[in-house]
Write an enzyme that holds these catalytic residues in place. Structure first.
Site, PDB file in Angstrom:
ATOM      1  CE  LYS A 118       1.362  12.495  -3.528  1.00 31.30           C
ATOM      2  NZ  LYS A 118       0.496  13.651  -3.439  1.00 31.30           N
TER       3      LYS A 118
ATOM      4  CD  GLU B 230      -0.384  11.339   5.737  1.00 31.23           C
ATOM      5  OE1 GLU B 230      -0.942  10.250   5.943  1.00 31.23           O
ATOM      6  OE2 GLU B 230      -0.026  11.725   4.619  1.00 31.23           O
TER       7      GLU B 230
ATOM      8  N   GLY C  24      -3.005  20.015   0.246  1.00 30.35           N
ATOM      9  CA  GLY C  24      -4.222  20.635   0.771  1.00 30.35           C
ATOM     10  C   GLY C  24      -5.380  20.399  -0.174  1.00 30.35           C
TER      11      GLY C  24
ATOM     12  N   GLY D 185       1.097  19.740  -5.896  1.00 30.65           N
ATOM     13  CA  GLY D 185      -0.264  20.223  -5.657  1.00 30.65           C
ATOM     14  C   GLY D 185      -0.794  21.145  -6.735  1.00 30.65           C
TER      15      GLY D 185
ATOM     16  CB  THR E 207      -8.634  15.796   2.236  1.00 29.59           C
ATOM     17  OG1 THR E 207      -8.653  15.118   3.488  1.00 29.59           O
ATOM     18  CG2 THR E 207      -8.275  17.246   2.463  1.00 29.59           C
TER      19      THR E 207
ATOM     20  CB  VAL F  67       4.344  16.655  -9.425  1.00 25.07           C
ATOM     21  CG1 VAL F  67       5.671  17.321  -9.042  1.00 25.07           C
ATOM     22  CG2 VAL F  67       4.588  15.231  -9.881  1.00 25.07           C
TER      23      VAL F  67
ATOM     24  CE  LYS G 266       4.402  14.968  -3.904  1.00 22.48           C
ATOM     25  NZ  LYS G 266       4.468  15.784  -2.675  1.00 22.48           N
TER      26      LYS G 266
END
Lengths: 440, 440
Positions: B105, B190, B302, B134, B13, B132, B205
């Site tokens: 991370k 998930e 994302g 995104g 992804t 951390v 993070k």
């Protein structure tokens, strides 16, 4: 390693903050930068006061040129403000091969092109994190943090004085003039508040962000600027009823036709975080094609928040000054030979939506006339609110308030429709028009 | 100038996002960086799928070591995840003199000390903005933007899955298990959500931010970690009545005794901006002594938001790779020889305030006993809410909910008081305890 030597031009509120924070956090900053950063010389017309601030170990002079001429000084920090002598001194410092840090948004917004070109020629850095949104690292985020993105738009609360006034107007239901006096008494507004309340300060900052976001020259002269002096308490109330809050926003946006650059009061949906930024705080939303919407929030002014940004620039320059100029972060985010000539749009070409308040005669057919004009202009209505005449004008009143929210349309079209509506004999007072942004 | 050549290890992804954004915004990035950045080699076990993503002009291999061994590759991007092979490959890339970018991370939180030490020895950079929050440039803001400050505390919503679940629980009044299933169906959680819902991901993070903020080694093993699996919908409702919202926060704070490092659900005043961060969004508050409170908001996960951060690191490395290592930004913000050994506090030594919910018998004297225990422990009460028995248990009920908000106290003291209260025969069920932070 020898410390980096810094000369301050002007040691008022911000200069004092820079000196104090550098001293207080000396060890912490050295642990990060790997090299000491020291203010060794200060120029200020009031040498006695300046000497009292910095103590006897720092050389204080009245003549700023003595700082620039000192070969020991690596970085000159300009904190004088304004376009006059500040411009001259910054140019002289650059010519003398000094790196420059400045918090002077007015100077950069108006003379940025000349200053950055000179800096590029001389291979020195001109850093200005403190010029926009005080301590918030928004320049760094735009120039470096979001460098992968095509920036699509920026919308920010970038003037604390006006945000404080708008917050107070809403909280207490008071009118602009009353709150302005209160803000002046509390020190949130200056004795001459023109630059703040007329939107000029915000436009200086918006012009800088626009340049950095889109790779265009700094073009303050092309910005549309409208302040908050005409805002009425009742518009804030009506907006609230419709789910909006009124903020003074600096907006810059890239569209197919060109770049929007504008400062004006704006309805923002109350559910957006930025609508909830209260008091003198600043916040900047940045929308990039990859990252989506981000927001940066903090104090936009004040001695130590601004000093935080100035010192971050000092550390950056300390780190980068040994690197070859080609690999440094470009002043305006884009390489000087890769600037774009995308034009800044005239306000008439900007597309946005609107809040309209019309004081109309409470009689049959008025609504049909008003909506007829909008329909003919191709402007569609998003929401409407008609107040009972009694609520607005007291019992037996023959006037009523008509509030209209429109969908997006081009401003020129709206201007034409407004002129037609204004000419109706049943429209009894100047129409209030405030722009609206969904910031989705 | 020759383009910087990048090799990707893993193209799922995030890797796909990096490839797509680099391609789409190629021109924009070149205009900023002054130098092309190109993915020229990709390693993925599924070579066919990888080749389909990157097209025929990029070399695809199954063996990650072929990328590391390629002398043309300047930067290796590790997007495999986990502690196993990813760790080995990152160490090998460093040994081979490659700069490394990673979004991992977990790897850095557990093996950061070893990895950064190796990178320092070899004079290469290991960049991890994407690890951390995104796309939010929080690592850059902490390491560079706020470098003038003594950071005092950080509090962040740094796990989108749990924030989505908490938002849904509040919005719809649903219980955790129900919303988790919904989140899994929508792809916000998930199939095995343990790392997210148990707070482990947030703790990874938080450990990284703690190191950067305070100049200490990355110490995930010292973090206190508590997830959201025990949260009941009624606590969210009670909190709301008291003016608070419940968020899973990653918190790190410097105190006179040591450093707090903890992840747990937390009551936050509803008037704070961060309390209004909804859905899968992330936000990090940072308080520095000079700048005051700042906040950074955006998408924490994302494909493209994460790619935005990875590419920002690629540009940073492109800019800095010709500079001498001494002048680069240190991996953990502080120079390796200037790290601090300030200890991370055990949770019993942490000072915070609390929300307590006790299911008690609806009879005289219960309140006196409970408040007596708190008083004896020196814990003062900030607010209390007692629900009528009928409201809680239906008409004729003999049970009632007692909600207590306390002022600050040290956790060990609260634990002892809780044990005493729990032992009361009139306390009918396990006491719920949620920590509370004012974030002022």
């Amino acid at each position: 390693m020898k410390s980096i030597q810094v000369g301050l031009l002007g040691i008022g509120t911000v200069g004092g903050g820079v000196f104090n924070v550098l001293q207080r956090n000396q060890e912490e900053i050295l642990r990060r930068a790997g090299r000491g950063i020291e203010i060794t010389m200060v120029a200020d017309l009031d040498t006695a006061r300046a000497q009292a601030v910095v103590g006897s170990s720092v050389q204080v002079v009245a003549d700023a040129r003595a700082v620039i001429a000192n070969p020991e000084i690596d970085i000159v920090v300009e904190l004088i403000g304004g376009y006059g002598i500040a411009r001259q001194l910054v140019m002289e410092a650059i010519e003398a091969g000094k790196h420059v840090v400045t918090a002077n948004k007015a100077l950069l917004a108006v003379h940025g092109t000349e200053i950055f070109a000179a800096a590029h020629r001389k291979g020195v850095m001109v850093a200005f994190e403190a010029a926009v949104a005080g301590g918030i690292p928004i320049i760094k985020s735009l120039r470096e943090g979001l460098t992968a993105n095509r920036i699509e738009w920026i919308a920010g609360i970038i003037n604390g004085t006006t945000n404080f006034i708008l917050s107070e107007m809403r909280d207490k239901g008071l009118d602009f003039e009353v709150v302005l006096k209160e803000a002046q008494r509390l020190g949130y507004a200056e004795a001459d508040p023109t630059f703040d309340i007329e939107g000029v300060d915000a436009a200086h900052k918006a012009a800088l962000m626009s340049a950095i976001a889109f790779g265009i020259p700094v073009q303050f002269d092309k910005a549309y600027v409208e302040g908050i002096t005409q805002l009425a308490a009742q518009d804030i109330k009506y907006a609230e009823k419709l789910g909006y809050r009124i903020k003074l926003l600096g907006i810059t946006k890239k569209t197919a036709k060109g770049i929007e650059l504008r400062v004006h009061p704006c309805l923002v949906p109350v559910k957006r975080l930025i609508a909830n930024v209260e008091g003198a705080m600043n916040a900047v939303m940045v929308h990039g094609d990859a990252v989506g919407t981000t927001m940066y929030y903090g104090k936009g002014a004040g001695s130590e928040p601004t000093a935080s940004a100035v010192i971050a620039d000092l550390v950056d320059i300390t780190r980068l000054h040994t690197s070859d100029p080609l690999h440094r972060v470009p002043h305006l985010a884009f390489q000087p030979d890769a600037m774009s000539d995308t034009p800044v749009l005239a306000m008439g070409d900007v597309v946005t939506s609107y809040y309209l308040r019309l004081k109309v005669a409470d009689q049959a057919g008025v609504l049909a006339k008003v909506t007829g004009i909008l329909a003919e202009a191709g402007i569609s209505i998003d929401a409407m609110l008609q107040r009972e005449a009694d609520e607005v004008g007291g019992e037996g009143s023959t006037q009523t308030d008509l509030i209209i929210l429109t969908h997006d349309c081009v401003e020129a079209k709206m201007n034409a429709a407004l002129a037609q509506m204004q000419a109706l004999p049943t429209v009894l007072a100047p129409i209030t028009r405030i722009r609206k942004e969904e910031l989705a």
